[in-house]
Design an enzyme around this catalytic site. Structure first.
Site, PDB file in Angstrom:
ATOM      1  N   HIS A 552       0.967  -0.984  -0.069  1.00  0.00           N
ATOM      2  CA  HIS A 552      -0.119   0.124   0.150  1.00  0.00           C
ATOM      3  C   HIS A 552       0.839   1.263   0.126  1.00  0.00           C
ATOM      4  O   HIS A 552       0.665   2.140   0.659  1.00  0.00           O
ATOM      5  CB  HIS A 552      -1.030  -0.038   1.143  1.00  0.00           C
ATOM      6  CG  HIS A 552      -2.047  -1.068   1.158  1.00  0.00           C
ATOM      7  ND1 HIS A 552      -2.846  -1.302   2.167  1.00  0.00           N
ATOM      8  CD2 HIS A 552      -2.302  -1.745   0.236  1.00  0.00           C
ATOM      9  CE1 HIS A 552      -3.720  -2.219   1.848  1.00  0.00           C
ATOM     10  NE2 HIS A 552      -3.188  -2.558   0.650  1.00  0.00           N
TER      11      HIS A 552
HETATM   12  C1  LIG Z   1       0.372  -7.878  -4.427  1.00  0.00           C
HETATM   13  C2  LIG Z   1      -0.597  -6.631  -4.056  1.00  0.00           C
HETATM   14  C3  LIG Z   1      -1.809  -6.964  -3.476  1.00  0.00           C
HETATM   15  C4  LIG Z   1      -2.728  -6.009  -3.246  1.00  0.00           C
HETATM   16  N1  LIG Z   1      -3.726  -6.146  -2.636  1.00  0.00           N
HETATM   17  C5  LIG Z   1      -4.603  -5.032  -2.552  1.00  0.00           C
HETATM   18  C6  LIG Z   1      -6.137  -5.605  -2.119  1.00  0.00           C
HETATM   19  O1  LIG Z   1      -6.476  -6.444  -1.848  1.00  0.00           O
HETATM   20  N2  LIG Z   1      -6.963  -4.488  -1.923  1.00  0.00           N
HETATM   21  C7  LIG Z   1      -6.420  -3.101  -2.138  1.00  0.00           C
HETATM   22  O2  LIG Z   1      -7.426  -2.075  -2.102  1.00  0.00           O
HETATM   23  N3  LIG Z   1      -5.048  -2.609  -2.539  1.00  0.00           N
HETATM   24  C8  LIG Z   1      -4.334  -3.863  -2.698  1.00  0.00           C
HETATM   25  N4  LIG Z   1      -3.119  -3.274  -3.322  1.00  0.00           N
HETATM   26  C9  LIG Z   1      -2.926  -2.121  -3.426  1.00  0.00           C
HETATM   27  C10 LIG Z   1      -3.590  -1.372  -4.474  1.00  0.00           C
HETATM   28  O3  LIG Z   1      -3.791  -2.478  -5.700  1.00  0.00           O
HETATM   29  C11 LIG Z   1      -2.629  -0.207  -4.916  1.00  0.00           C
HETATM   30  O4  LIG Z   1      -2.523   0.690  -4.187  1.00  0.00           O
HETATM   31  C12 LIG Z   1      -3.200   0.480  -6.161  1.00  0.00           C
HETATM   32  O5  LIG Z   1      -3.624  -0.234  -7.191  1.00  0.00           O
HETATM   33  C13 LIG Z   1      -2.362   1.620  -6.586  1.00  0.00           C
HETATM   34  O6  LIG Z   1      -3.063   2.283  -7.527  1.00  0.00           O
HETATM   35  P1  LIG Z   1      -2.021   3.261  -8.617  1.00  0.00           P
HETATM   36  O7  LIG Z   1      -2.704   3.677  -9.592  1.00  0.00           O
HETATM   37  O8  LIG Z   1      -1.348   4.367  -7.508  1.00  0.00           O
HETATM   38  O9  LIG Z   1      -0.714   2.643  -9.146  1.00  0.00           O
HETATM   39  P2  LIG Z   1      -0.679   1.222  -9.923  1.00  0.00           P
HETATM   40  O10 LIG Z   1      -2.110   0.459 -10.110  1.00  0.00           O
HETATM   41  O11 LIG Z   1       0.567   0.471  -9.583  1.00  0.00           O
HETATM   42  O12 LIG Z   1      -0.619   1.773 -11.368  1.00  0.00           O
HETATM   43  C14 LIG Z   1       0.737   2.159 -11.910  1.00  0.00           C
HETATM   44  C15 LIG Z   1       0.752   2.124 -13.264  1.00  0.00           C
HETATM   45  O13 LIG Z   1       1.874   2.817 -14.140  1.00  0.00           O
HETATM   46  C16 LIG Z   1       2.571   1.850 -14.631  1.00  0.00           C
HETATM   47  N5  LIG Z   1       3.756   2.490 -14.858  1.00  0.00           N
HETATM   48  C17 LIG Z   1       4.742   3.041 -13.828  1.00  0.00           C
HETATM   49  N6  LIG Z   1       5.808   3.575 -14.189  1.00  0.00           N
HETATM   50  C18 LIG Z   1       5.681   3.803 -15.538  1.00  0.00           C
HETATM   51  C19 LIG Z   1       6.473   4.448 -16.347  1.00  0.00           C
HETATM   52  N7  LIG Z   1       7.487   4.950 -16.214  1.00  0.00           N
HETATM   53  N8  LIG Z   1       6.051   4.427 -17.739  1.00  0.00           N
HETATM   54  C20 LIG Z   1       4.766   3.664 -18.160  1.00  0.00           C
HETATM   55  N9  LIG Z   1       3.961   3.444 -17.183  1.00  0.00           N
HETATM   56  C21 LIG Z   1       4.585   3.275 -15.831  1.00  0.00           C
HETATM   57  C22 LIG Z   1       2.732   0.618 -14.024  1.00  0.00           C
HETATM   58  O14 LIG Z   1       3.042  -0.247 -15.017  1.00  0.00           O
HETATM   59  C23 LIG Z   1       1.107   0.362 -13.556  1.00  0.00           C
HETATM   60  O15 LIG Z   1       0.536   0.001 -14.440  1.00  0.00           O
HETATM   61  C24 LIG Z   1      -2.438  -4.583  -3.561  1.00  0.00           C
HETATM   62  C25 LIG Z   1      -1.096  -4.144  -4.170  1.00  0.00           C
HETATM   63  C26 LIG Z   1      -0.297  -5.040  -4.749  1.00  0.00           C
HETATM   64  C27 LIG Z   1       0.893  -4.974  -5.552  1.00  0.00           C
END
Ligand SMILES: Cc1cc2nc3c(=O)[nH]c(=O)nc-3n(C[C@H](O)[C@H](O)[C@H](O)COP(=O)(O)OP(=O)(O)OC[C@H]3O[C@@H](n4cnc5c(N)ncnc54)[C@H](O)[C@@H]3O)c2cc1C
Length: 625
Positions: A552
């Site tokens: 998280h």
């Molecule tokens: C293993 C795991 C289990 C989890 N379990 C839960 C759960 O059960 N319930 C829950 O609520 N949360 C859970 N979480 C946390 C939750 O999924 C994340 O907090 C949330 O998805 C984050 O969203 P975000 O949009 O900030 O980033 P992300 O969803 O990680 O999206 C970022 C995106 O940007 C892309 N990216 C990054 N850098 C670059 C770059 N330089 N160029 C192009 N693209 C790039 C990545 O590839 C990714 O697709 C979990 C996370 C993980 C990893």
């Protein structure tokens, strides 16, 4: 007689060979490699939208198609007047990502997981290989929502009211963000309440059906004075069955919910396997586009209106720093010219995790894969997406306060029930998921293989410790330096120990679990043999050895009020000191919410899109902020 039932009954008698179960993680890793290679080849061979084949100029460029980026991309491209580009470093999710029971096996694969190593931890994580955590996060469309454990938890009303206070912007209060949670949601679970839950949205949310062990969990909690209300209505301390982002037995990632339905829009283009290396600015510090690398070639598309970074709590601060936005002394030490001197990469927060249990049970009320998984399970899933493969191992959640004094209306402890017993490869599987030194868990559960049990993952919802993210080098392909800094605030350890003791009581002192003679495993955790079992010193040693991430990570490019010198963003998510650049993902939070992050990050995506549309649809003469 239904012939398919006959097949099922026959297959149900065939156990899955132990050799397959014991090697499942390796088998899955190999299948994932093949599927990812196939995806990559397919992506390079064709561009599904001919209109855009040679296009280089867009209105909006979104970097990262994860939990937030997918929502922003969907909502902006719904306006046919905008040309929208989504750049994602990974490819499409594979079929394995869609099977809920495979969730843990999809981790730690470089084709779909960034696997960013943390810095070695000096006061915790002693059981981890090299004393560090390889932080999983999705490198795939849908981002971490394609890799996560699918738990849907919105957070506490106080979390959002606190954001409104910290930013001085009332639109972040609980009352004002609730409509964005509801807008995304299509809720079909057990606790419908139109005041809090949405229906007809793009994101399917279901709830785990009550089963006997969940009923025991809820009644044990009642014996201890807790409620059984649903935490995704008005959250207070409570124990309840988990809500999941699944639909018809499949994962419902933000790729499924928000990107896939938009793919045939003629004004929307997705470029996969595009690793963004920096944001480009003109001489007035306006963001005019980005640079990305794909298949070894460099491209620089332009954005006439805005660039939106949704690369997650590690990716977005990394790109900001590479682009000249961050602590100027740090950037200049790598020869990067500062465009805006901001506290990028500070304030990193995560819910530090450990385990309570396993609690041994003397009845067949848990799931033991060698005993309970047969070929019939595979047949059931293939036929109609039901059975054990249609669900991940989590069953229920408990939220309570271990703060001093307790704050029952803003719980800081989050416990997740896994009703799983000790299968033969329990130790190896567990070491794999959490990156522990080989043999750690095998030794901890020694003598208990084959026993029914319950295992609890528990984490600190409102930690006080703060970490940092910094550049490792000016090379955009080098992973950044992530210092998790768990337990650097002494209250965090105290609150975790109180939480662990409270969960042991829940199992050993309530009638609901005493009927199974529930008992904490009597073995010492490896490395803590010199402490007396059940002493506070033992628990502290246990927590400093078995330390994990809940994945998280958040708050690393926080929004704040105009007079907050540490804020990177204003409360409309605009990067300070430059124009045409916003961040929308987990990094924008000023303080972490007290539960899982996927739901609040999706809400952030909805709200960011609404603010952007508000700014740009308001007037055709609007020339930017
Ligand atoms: C293993 C795991 C289990 C989890 N379990 C839960 C759960 O059960 N319930 C829950 O609520 N949360 C859970 N979480 C946390 C939750 O999924 C994340 O907090 C949330 O998805 C984050 O969203 P975000 O949009 O900030 O980033 P992300 O969803 O990680 O999206 C970022 C995106 O940007 C892309 N990216 C990054 N850098 C670059 C770059 N330089 N160029 C192009 N693209 C790039 C990545 O590839 C990714 O697709 C979990 C996370 C993980 C990893």
């Amino acid at each position: 007689m239904d012939p398919s039932n006959t097949i099922f009954n026959f297959l149900n008698t065939i156990p899955i060979p132990t050799i397959v179960l014991a090697n499942l993680k390796n088998i899955i890793v190999r299948i994932t490699t093949v599927l990812a290679l196939f995806n990559h080849g397919f992506d390079s061979a064709m561009d599904p939208n001919p209109l855009f084949r040679s296009c280089n100029n867009y209105d909006f460029i979104i970097v990262g198609g994860g939990s937030a980026g997918a929502v922003v991309a969907n909502r902006l491209s719904a306006n046919p007047n905008f040309k929208v580009l989504l750049l994602e470093a990974g490819g499409n999710p594979t079929v394995l990502n869609s099977i809920p029971a495979m969730a843990t096996y999809n981790l730690h694969h470089p084709d779909t997981d960034w696997m960013t190593p943390s810095e070695p931890l000096t006061t915790s994580c002693f059981a981890c290989k090299d004393n560090l955590i390889k932080i999983a996060r999705g490198k795939i469309l849908g981002g971490s929502s394609s890799l996560n454990f699918m738990v849907y938890m919105r957070g506490n009303p106080n979390d959002f009211d606190n954001w409104a206070n910290l930013t001085g912007n009332a639109s972040w209060s609980y009352e004002n963000v609730l409509p964005y949670f509801k807008k995304s949601e299509d809720y079909t679970g057990n606790y419908p309440d139109p005041k809090y839950r949405g229906t007809g949205g793009l994101l399917s949310v279901t709830s785990k059906p009550d089963d006997p062990i969940i009923k025991d969990w809820m009644s044990a909690a009642r014996e201890m004075g807790f409620k059984n209300s649903n935490a995704n209505a008005y959250q207070t301390s409570t124990f309840f069955p988990v809500d999941l982002t699944t639909k018809d037995g499949r994962r419902w990632s933000t790729y499924k919910a928000f990107i896939q339905p938009a793919l045939d829009r003629s004004n929307f283009k997705v470029i996969r396997y595009a690793h963004v290396t920096q944001v480009n600015f003109d001489s007035t510090k306006r963001a005019i586009g980005v640079t990305y690398i794909k298949n070894g070639r460099t491209f620089s598309p332009t954005a006439s209106q805005e660039v939106i970074l949704s690369a997650g709590a590690i990716g977005s601060p990394h790109i900001l720093m590479l682009s000249g936005i961050g602590h100027s002394d740090h950037l200049e030490s790598f020869g990067i010219r500062t465009i805006s001197n901001l506290h990028v990469g500070d304030n990193l927060q995560d819910h530090v995790l450990s385990l309570a249990g396993p609690f041994m049970l003397n009845d067949t009320v848990s799931y033991i894969s060698d005993r309970d998984l047969s070929m019939g399970a595979a047949e059931l899933y293939l036929r109609n997406h039901t059975g054990p493969l249609a669900s991940d191992a989590m069953a229920a959640i408990g939220l309570f306060s271990t703060a001093q004094p307790p704050e029952p209306n803003w719980p800081n402890l989050n416990a997740v029930l896994y009703p799983v017993g000790i299968h033969k490869s329990f130790g190896e599987d567990f070491d794999f998921i959490f990156g522990l030194k080989d043999g750690t868990i095998k030794s901890y559960v020694n003598g208990f293989i084959g026993r029914d049990a319950n295992l609890l993952g528990f984490n600190l919802g409102l930690p006080k410790s703060r970490g940092t993210i910094r550049l490792r080098s000016a090379n955009p392909l080098d992973k950044p330096v992530v210092d998790l800094n768990y337990f650097s605030h002494p209250d965090d350890m105290k609150e975790m120990i109180r939480g662990l003791k409270m969960l042991i009581k829940l199992y050993e002192k309530t009638e609901a679990f005493r009927k199974y003679n529930a008992t904490l495993i009597p073995n010492h955790f490896p490395g803590c043999e010199h402490h007396i079992l059940r002493s506070d010193e033992y628990y502290e040693c246990f927590l400093r050895h078995l330390t994990g991430t809940t994945w998280h990570l958040s708050c690393s490019a926080k929004m704040g009020s105009a007079d907050d010198p540490n804020a990177v963003l204003d409360s409309r998510l605009r990067v300070r000191g430059v124009k045409g650049l916003r961040v929308a993902d987990a990094s924008i939070m000023p303080r972490i919410t007290n539960a899982n992050l996927n739901a609040p990050v999706i809400m952030i995506g909805e709200k960011a899109a609404s603010m952007i549309l508000d700014d740009w649809e308001r007037s055709t003469e609007f020339q930017g902020f």
